[in-house]
Design an enzyme around this catalytic site. Structure first.
Site, PDB file in Angstrom:
ATOM      1  N   ARG A   1       0.849  -1.205   0.000  1.00 48.08           N
ATOM      2  CA  ARG A   1       0.000   0.000   0.000  1.00 48.08           C
ATOM      3  C   ARG A   1       0.875   1.242   0.000  1.00 48.08           C
ATOM      4  O   ARG A   1       0.588   2.215  -0.675  1.00 48.08           O
ATOM      5  CB  ARG A   1      -0.931  -0.006   1.205  1.00 48.08           C
ATOM      6  CG  ARG A   1      -2.223  -0.792   1.033  1.00 48.08           C
ATOM      7  CD  ARG A   1      -2.036  -2.224   0.541  1.00 48.08           C
ATOM      8  NE  ARG A   1      -3.279  -2.935   0.387  1.00 48.08           N
ATOM      9  CZ  ARG A   1      -3.807  -3.742   1.318  1.00 48.08           C
ATOM     10  NH1 ARG A   1      -3.172  -3.976   2.457  1.00 48.08           N
ATOM     11  NH2 ARG A   1      -4.963  -4.346   1.098  1.00 48.08           N
TER      12      ARG A   1
ATOM     13  N   TYR B   1      -4.059  -5.735  15.262  1.00 49.55           N
ATOM     14  CA  TYR B   1      -3.958  -4.933  14.042  1.00 49.55           C
ATOM     15  C   TYR B   1      -3.410  -3.561  14.451  1.00 49.55           C
ATOM     16  O   TYR B   1      -4.142  -2.701  14.935  1.00 49.55           O
ATOM     17  CB  TYR B   1      -5.319  -4.842  13.349  1.00 49.55           C
ATOM     18  CG  TYR B   1      -5.489  -5.944  12.322  1.00 49.55           C
ATOM     19  CD1 TYR B   1      -5.099  -7.246  12.620  1.00 49.55           C
ATOM     20  CD2 TYR B   1      -5.983  -5.689  11.046  1.00 49.55           C
ATOM     21  CE1 TYR B   1      -5.208  -8.257  11.679  1.00 49.55           C
ATOM     22  CE2 TYR B   1      -6.096  -6.694  10.096  1.00 49.55           C
ATOM     23  CZ  TYR B   1      -5.705  -7.975  10.427  1.00 49.55           C
ATOM     24  OH  TYR B   1      -5.804  -8.979   9.495  1.00 49.55           O
TER      25      TYR B   1
ATOM     26  N   TRP C   1      -7.007 -14.156  11.633  1.00 51.35           N
ATOM     27  CA  TRP C   1      -7.102 -12.689  11.726  1.00 51.35           C
ATOM     28  C   TRP C   1      -8.510 -12.209  11.983  1.00 51.35           C
ATOM     29  O   TRP C   1      -8.718 -11.174  12.597  1.00 51.35           O
ATOM     30  CB  TRP C   1      -6.526 -12.027  10.468  1.00 51.35           C
ATOM     31  CG  TRP C   1      -7.330 -12.177   9.206  1.00 51.35           C
ATOM     32  CD1 TRP C   1      -7.371 -13.271   8.379  1.00 51.35           C
ATOM     33  CD2 TRP C   1      -8.194 -11.205   8.619  1.00 51.35           C
ATOM     34  NE1 TRP C   1      -8.203 -13.035   7.312  1.00 51.35           N
ATOM     35  CE2 TRP C   1      -8.719 -11.761   7.422  1.00 51.35           C
ATOM     36  CE3 TRP C   1      -8.580  -9.909   8.960  1.00 51.35           C
ATOM     37  CZ2 TRP C   1      -9.612 -11.081   6.588  1.00 51.35           C
ATOM     38  CZ3 TRP C   1      -9.465  -9.229   8.125  1.00 51.35           C
ATOM     39  CH2 TRP C   1      -9.964  -9.807   6.962  1.00 51.35           C
TER      40      TRP C   1
ATOM     41  N   TRP D   1      -0.756  -2.914   8.515  1.00 53.92           N
ATOM     42  CA  TRP D   1      -1.232  -2.606   7.169  1.00 53.92           C
ATOM     43  C   TRP D   1      -0.997  -1.115   6.931  1.00 53.92           C
ATOM     44  O   TRP D   1      -1.096  -0.316   7.875  1.00 53.92           O
ATOM     45  CB  TRP D   1      -2.722  -2.954   7.044  1.00 53.92           C
ATOM     46  CG  TRP D   1      -3.011  -4.402   7.318  1.00 53.92           C
ATOM     47  CD1 TRP D   1      -3.545  -4.927   8.455  1.00 53.92           C
ATOM     48  CD2 TRP D   1      -2.756  -5.506   6.454  1.00 53.92           C
ATOM     49  NE1 TRP D   1      -3.643  -6.285   8.355  1.00 53.92           N
ATOM     50  CE2 TRP D   1      -3.169  -6.671   7.130  1.00 53.92           C
ATOM     51  CE3 TRP D   1      -2.217  -5.625   5.171  1.00 53.92           C
ATOM     52  CZ2 TRP D   1      -3.063  -7.951   6.573  1.00 53.92           C
ATOM     53  CZ3 TRP D   1      -2.122  -6.898   4.608  1.00 53.92           C
ATOM     54  CH2 TRP D   1      -2.542  -8.037   5.306  1.00 53.92           C
ATOM     55  N   THR D   2      -0.727  -0.757   5.689  1.00 58.07           N
ATOM     56  CA  THR D   2      -0.242   0.623   5.502  1.00 58.07           C
ATOM     57  C   THR D   2      -1.074   1.469   4.530  1.00 58.07           C
ATOM     58  O   THR D   2      -0.559   2.396   3.940  1.00 58.07           O
ATOM     59  CB  THR D   2       1.233   0.610   5.052  1.00 58.07           C
ATOM     60  OG1 THR D   2       1.332  -0.109   3.811  1.00 58.07           O
ATOM     61  CG2 THR D   2       2.141  -0.020   6.094  1.00 58.07           C
ATOM     62  N   GLU D   3      -2.361   1.151   4.396  1.00 53.27           N
ATOM     63  CA  GLU D   3      -3.190   2.035   3.565  1.00 53.27           C
ATOM     64  C   GLU D   3      -3.054   3.483   4.022  1.00 53.27           C
ATOM     65  O   GLU D   3      -2.964   4.400   3.202  1.00 53.27           O
ATOM     66  CB  GLU D   3      -4.676   1.636   3.672  1.00 53.27           C
ATOM     67  CG  GLU D   3      -5.035   0.337   2.993  1.00 53.27           C
ATOM     68  CD  GLU D   3      -5.004  -0.860   3.933  1.00 53.27           C
ATOM     69  OE1 GLU D   3      -4.215  -0.837   4.907  1.00 53.27           O
ATOM     70  OE2 GLU D   3      -5.754  -1.822   3.691  1.00 53.27           O
TER      71      GLU D   3
ATOM     72  N   HIS E   1      -6.484  -9.997  -3.948  1.00 54.34           N
ATOM     73  CA  HIS E   1      -5.537  -8.880  -3.775  1.00 54.34           C
ATOM     74  C   HIS E   1      -4.475  -8.922  -4.873  1.00 54.34           C
ATOM     75  O   HIS E   1      -3.279  -8.784  -4.611  1.00 54.34           O
ATOM     76  CB  HIS E   1      -4.907  -8.927  -2.380  1.00 54.34           C
ATOM     77  CG  HIS E   1      -5.863  -8.539  -1.291  1.00 54.34           C
ATOM     78  ND1 HIS E   1      -6.358  -7.263  -1.151  1.00 54.34           N
ATOM     79  CD2 HIS E   1      -6.423  -9.264  -0.291  1.00 54.34           C
ATOM     80  CE1 HIS E   1      -7.189  -7.209  -0.109  1.00 54.34           C
ATOM     81  NE2 HIS E   1      -7.254  -8.416   0.426  1.00 54.34           N
TER      82      HIS E   1
ATOM     83  N   ASP F   1      -6.636 -14.498   1.666  1.00 53.89           N
ATOM     84  CA  ASP F   1      -7.748 -13.754   2.269  1.00 53.89           C
ATOM     85  C   ASP F   1      -8.519 -12.962   1.214  1.00 53.89           C
ATOM     86  O   ASP F   1      -8.017 -12.682   0.131  1.00 53.89           O
ATOM     87  CB  ASP F   1      -7.215 -12.778   3.331  1.00 53.89           C
ATOM     88  CG  ASP F   1      -6.241 -11.771   2.741  1.00 53.89           C
ATOM     89  OD1 ASP F   1      -5.416 -12.179   1.906  1.00 53.89           O
ATOM     90  OD2 ASP F   1      -6.302 -10.582   3.090  1.00 53.89           O
ATOM     91  N   GLU F   2      -9.734 -12.622   1.580  1.00 52.09           N
ATOM     92  CA  GLU F   2     -10.542 -11.630   0.873  1.00 52.09           C
ATOM     93  C   GLU F   2     -10.496 -11.795  -0.648  1.00 52.09           C
ATOM     94  O   GLU F   2     -10.147 -10.861  -1.370  1.00 52.09           O
ATOM     95  CB  GLU F   2     -10.072 -10.219   1.274  1.00 52.09           C
ATOM     96  CG  GLU F   2     -10.256  -9.975   2.756  1.00 52.09           C
ATOM     97  CD  GLU F   2      -9.836  -8.586   3.197  1.00 52.09           C
ATOM     98  OE1 GLU F   2     -10.538  -8.019   4.058  1.00 52.09           O
ATOM     99  OE2 GLU F   2      -8.812  -8.059   2.711  1.00 52.09           O
TER     100      GLU F   2
ATOM    101  N   ASP G   1       0.135  -6.819  -3.315  1.00 53.19           N
ATOM    102  CA  ASP G   1      -1.275  -6.550  -3.040  1.00 53.19           C
ATOM    103  C   ASP G   1      -1.821  -5.774  -4.237  1.00 53.19           C
ATOM    104  O   ASP G   1      -1.116  -5.568  -5.223  1.00 53.19           O
ATOM    105  CB  ASP G   1      -1.455  -5.788  -1.720  1.00 53.19           C
ATOM    106  CG  ASP G   1      -2.744  -6.182  -1.010  1.00 53.19           C
ATOM    107  OD1 ASP G   1      -3.816  -6.009  -1.615  1.00 53.19           O
ATOM    108  OD2 ASP G   1      -2.676  -6.679   0.145  1.00 53.19           O
TER     109      ASP G   1
HETATM  110  C1  ACM Z   1      -6.423  -9.221   6.217  1.00 52.78           C
HETATM  111  O1  ACM Z   1      -6.464  -8.338   7.075  1.00 52.78           O
HETATM  112  N1  ACM Z   1      -7.092  -9.071   5.086  1.00 52.78           N
HETATM  113  C2  ACM Z   1      -5.661 -10.435   6.416  1.00 52.78           C
END
Ligand code: ACM
Length: 636
Positions: free
Chosen positions: A164, A435, A409, A485-487, A264, A342-343, A193
């Protein structure tokens, strides 16, 4: 001060007095056992450093470099003990009987004996450095003590997202130094990602020439208030990645690379559209998203979230991902390769005639089983190379790959389910504070974050072993991890602000036996010393708010404001007139009595200023004596 009266009362013990009486001798994470004895070892210029360990000169250099920084002189080095000579002895004799990564330190008035090997000896030296007080005159006085220590969990990890936003190698090394100091032994590197592919892959150069560049990023939280219109790009060459692996290994840290699949994947698909179910379809960009540059074709994402365009489970995709993983495996010697998982929305797979035909052919009843097929196909390849996969807990859906480790997670449920299926588990539940992109307080001074509240105390309170597991199942919980996470984290300073002191809390829940945890001792005796060290070293950190201050409304008439400074050498300033406190406000030195008249209220506002000038957020406490209830301003 209006009509409220405030006066100084009492005498406050200084923080340094607390630190000296600390039963854990200032060590983070707290050791398994610390037994103090009478007397002291006086380290001075006559002390010799004797290395009889199996670990060579590097461990001497580490300890001696620290002693130079603390004492101004280096210890003379030797390999043979001399009778009656004051010495620090590094030895591996008996270390094979210690638990993995374990060590002992025995201090008496004549000798310090440090026993361990490999990681254990390295950690012993970290503990030695942490317990060594400041020099007085030309001597350092180390209390007589016996320390026995080893970790609770073999996996003590932290993840950094460099997709990110991209961060340079120099910073990664600085960060790894701190992880080592806190006995964190795994650096999970989130390299790919939707917003950027950050690792050179020689066979597929577009992954970085196209996939490592985006034209802009949204401003603020999704969908954003505009676009920065500034390019974000960068990737690590394979040589740089190897340099990080080596640098980390020298500090007993394993680097686990993450290559996200099947979701992702926007950056990879922008580079190679044939990886998509629909190569000719433009990347979906919402009308609400302010976009920099072309909206046509496949694009590296400029906004945050989860995207439908995921890898198509074709032979072409598997061939390419296997090639990518082969290059990754050649760079990273870790047992584990993280494959994401994930996702991954199933929308495109549902629409895709190819995917539907494949499901029929393979007898897969739904798209979750297709994801499981995808992960198992990748796992087979990784296993053939002698490695194992880790995936986020969605890899449970549709059936777990036979040898996979699950990273839990979405709460603890995934970890519990995996352990119940006899699979190894790493606990990293966002809901428990792991997180560390989440916010650290409710103050409006906090920078923009993704949301969520995860103060370090919340991490500290977390026990990674779910109580519902049986004794047998508990052994599958290999450890715990915090995720960055670095958004919303664009700078290395902000990473450090989010990391510390939360990674110190992580280190303690990962290392220290649960019955030895003590939040008061951690916050009041040890953290103030460690934060002062970071302050001196130029590491950014979140300056804690005053110890003892409530963020809740206090009801009554007479209040005693009794605070402690959360960092050695720091100062607390406060106001009672609603102004924002600064160096111009009252300096807190002693407990303050505040008498609020009946029917009135006051707001106590504080700020902590570290020796370097770094500031905490402003913390507010509403002191209410029967006035109509209003929320403290900080909660607006
Ligand atoms: C995640 O936070 N999507 C692993």
């Amino acid at each position: 001060m209006n009509k409220a009266v405030h006066v100084f009362i009492g005498v406050l013990m200084s923080i340094s007095a607390f630190a000296q009486s600390d039963p854990n001798l200032g060590i983070i994470p707290a050791p398994v056992s610390v037994t103090k004895a009478n007397g002291n070892f006086i380290l001075d210029k006559t002390t010799i450093l004797i290395n009889q360990s199996i670990d060579g000169a590097r461990i001497n250099d580490l300890l001696n470099a620290f002693i130079v920084s603390r004492a101004g002189f280096a210890l003379r080095e030797a390999t043979i003990s001399q009778p009656n000579q004051k010495s620090i002895l590094l030895t591996s004799a008996g270390a094979d009987k210690l638990p993995d990564e374990g060590y002992t330190i025995k201090v008496n008035s004549n000798q310090i004996v440090i026993t361990g090997r490999g990681a254990g000896l390295f950690y012993a030296v970290q503990s030695m450095m942490q317990m060594m007080p400041e020099k007085t005159g030309d001597k350092i006085m180390i209390p007589a003590v016996t320390i026995n220590d080893y970790p609770r969990f073999s996996y003590r990890g932290t993840m950094l997202d460099v997709s990110r936003h991209f961060f340079p190698i120099s910073f990664i090394k600085k960060y790894i130094d701190q992880l080592a100091y806190y006995k964190i032994n795994t650096f999970h590197w989130h390299l790919t990602d939707d917003q950027g592919w950050r690792l050179e892959i020689k066979k597929y150069p577009k992954l970085t020439s196209v996939g490592a560049v985006r034209n802009g990023s949204i401003i603020g939280r999704y969908p954003g208030t505009g676009n920065y219109l500034t390019e974000v790009k960068g990737f690590y060459t394979q040589d740089e990645a190897k340099e990080i692996v080596k640098y980390a290994a020298e500090r007993y840290i394993t680097v686990i690379p993450e290559i996200e699949l099947p979701g992702h994947a926007s950056a990879a698909i922008a580079a190679y559209p044939s990886l998509s179910c629909f190569p000719d379809r433009d990347t979906f960009i919402s009308d609400k998203t302010a976009w920099a540059g072309s909206r046509k074709g496949k694009q590296v994402q400029q906004t945050w979230g989860v995207f439908d365009d995921i890898f198509v489970p074709s032979q072409n995709t598997f061939n390419m991902l296997n090639d990518v993983l082969d290059e990754v495996i050649a760079i990273f010697p870790s047992k584990y390769i993280h494959i994401g998982g994930d996702e991954a929305p199933k929308t495109y797979w549902k629409e895709s005639p190819f995917c539907q035909a494949l499901m029929k052919e393979k007898g897969l009843k739904d798209e979750h089983e297709l994801q499981s097929y995808f992960i198992q196909t990748i796992e087979k390849h990784v296993n053939e190379k002698g490695r194992s996969i880790i995936g986020w807990d969605e890899i449970l859906e549709g059936g777990l790959a036979p040898n996979a480790t699950v990273m839990s997670w979405r709460g603890e449920a995934g970890g519990i389910a995996a352990a119940q299926q006899n699979h190894d588990v790493i606990m990293t539940p966002g809901s428990m504070g792991l997180y560390i992109d989440h916010q650290q307080s409710e103050s409006p001074d906090e920078p923009v974050t993704i949301g969520g509240l995860a103060p370090y105390q919340k991490i500290y309170g977390y026990d990674p072993i779910p109580q519902v597991l049986t004794a047998d199942q508990r052994k599958y919980v290999k450890g715990v991890q915090a995720n960055m996470w670095t958004e919303y984290i664009k700078t290395t300073n902000k990473i450090e602000n989010h990391a510390f002191p939360r990674l110190m809390a992580l280190s303690e829940i990962a290392w220290t036996p649960v019955e030895r945890k003590d939040l008061k001792n951690f916050s009041e005796d040890r953290l103030p010393v460690h934060l002062a060290r970071l302050d001196k070293m130029g590491v950014n950190f979140w300056v804690p708010t005053p110890i003892g201050q409530s963020e809740k409304t206090l009801n009554g008439g007479d209040f005693v404001i009794d605070l402690k400074v959360p960092i050695i050498g720091g100062k607390i300033y406060y106001s009672l007139d609603s102004s924002r406190p600064s160096e111009n406000a009252f300096l807190y030195t002693l407990p303050v009595k505040v008498m609020v008249p009946k029917g009135e209220k006051r707001v106590l506002k504080t700020i902590v200023i570290a020796p370097s000038g770094k500031r905490s957020v402003v913390t507010e406490t509403l002191l209410n004596n029967g006035a109509p209830e209003v929320k403290a301003e900080a909660k607006k």
